[in-house]
Design a protein around this motif. Structure first.
Motif, mmCIF file in Angstrom:
data_model
loop_
_atom_site.group_PDB
_atom_site.id
_atom_site.type_symbol
_atom_site.label_atom_id
_atom_site.label_comp_id
_atom_site.label_asym_id
_atom_site.label_seq_id
_atom_site.Cartn_x
_atom_site.Cartn_y
_atom_site.Cartn_z
ATOM 1 N N VAL A 95 -22.832 31.046 -13.823
ATOM 2 C CA VAL A 95 -23.361 32.264 -14.446
ATOM 3 C C VAL A 95 -24.076 31.929 -15.742
ATOM 4 C CG1 VAL A 95 -22.716 34.427 -15.564
ATOM 5 C CG2 VAL A 95 -21.659 33.792 -13.391
ATOM 6 N N SER B 13 -17.881 34.043 -9.412
ATOM 7 C CA SER B 13 -17.321 35.184 -10.139
ATOM 8 C C SER B 13 -15.865 34.997 -10.542
ATOM 9 C CB SER B 13 -17.442 36.464 -9.296
ATOM 10 O OG SER B 13 -16.618 36.388 -8.141
ATOM 11 N N SER C 244 -19.896 33.601 -3.930
ATOM 12 C CA SER C 244 -19.533 34.689 -4.832
ATOM 13 C C SER C 244 -18.148 34.468 -5.430
ATOM 14 C CB SER C 244 -19.572 36.023 -4.080
ATOM 15 O OG SER C 244 -19.104 37.081 -4.903
#
Length: 264
Positions: free
Chosen positions: A237, A182, A178
């Protein structure tokens, strides 16, 4: 110039436990900080790369349980060391570093990453020499070095309950995947984005010929280098949203049990 950037604290909870025992669930609280080294007068267009030899990018992991530090004298600390020692595949095979060693430092587990892509010679060729020759040019990035990623995790469980290693690894993988997806890929692509680092590896031999073909000078080298770093299609992403690959190009099984091997 030294600068520390601390990311927001993240809380994680185990998805399931044996016999759905709620009291046996493991909670964890994570905080990470990156350390950046650069010139005193850093401009607004930095290019972040890992600290180069003789320096290395240090990954530092501190562990607590119910707010109490897990020390080298405890069995759990030894098991955590074994996990880290057996988990070099992600850093070496996907991010193209060489894991130098795994040590303890002030009751933290540390390992050092030697970059196998960036070199001082590249910095001189792509940034320093063009900047000296074309001091009038605009949009040139300034090199800043990422020297440390420090993470502290606090495992929270019911008093008296023990923590199994099998419970810890999903938390490690979820948090670090994560954090990379991110934050780190967006902020520091030339350090933590596999695609950005691969693109540099593949394209660095073409940058000089392109610049000289278009301008007969090296004036475009820093700009093209920065374009590779700033290309958001290098992020996981983007790859997922565009469904470029199934499964996604990155494999985020970063940490594993000793003796367990994962496919690349």
């Amino acid at each position: 110039m030294l600068k520390n950037i601390t990311f927001l604290t993240v809380l994680l909870e185990s998805c399931s436990t044996p016999n759905n025992d709620i009291a046996g669930k493991l909670l964890s609280s994570w905080t990470s900080t990156v350390r950046i080294e650069g010139s005193e007068k850093m401009n607004s267009n930095p290019l972040y790369i890992p600290l180069l030899p003789p320096g290395t990018l240090k990954i530092k992991l501190g562990f607590k349980m119910n707010n109490q530090l897990i020390t080298e004298e405890q069995e759990l600390f030894t098991k955590l060391q074994e996990i880290v020692r057996s988990s070099t595949h992600f850093w070496e095979n996907q991010l193209f570093y060489k894991v130098q060693d795994v040590n303890t430092e002030e009751n933290c587990i540390t390992f050092n990453l030697k970059c196998t892509i960036w070199t001082d010679s590249q910095i001189s060729t792509f940034i320093n020499k063009p900047s000296e020759l074309h001091s009038h040019a605009k949009g040139y990035p300034e090199i800043c070095y990422l020297s440390e990623l420090s993470t502290t995790v606090n495992f929270l469980c019911k008093e008296g309950n023990s923590i199994e290693v099998g419970q810890i690894i999903p938390h490690l993988n979820e948090y670090f995947s994560s954090l990379i997806v991110s934050q780190l890929e967006f902020e520091f692509p030339m350090v933590f984005s596999m695609i950005a680092r691969l693109r540099l590896k593949w394209q660095q031999g073409s940058l000089g010929p392109i610049s000289y073909a278009l301008t007969n000078t090296s004036v475009l080298l820093p700009i093209m280098l920065n374009m590779i770093a700033q290309d958001k299609s290098s992020t996981t992403v983007y790859q997922i949203l565009c469904q470029r690959r199934t499964p996604p190009i990155q494999n985020f099984q970063i940490f594993s049990l000793p003796g367990v091997k994962y496919d690349k």
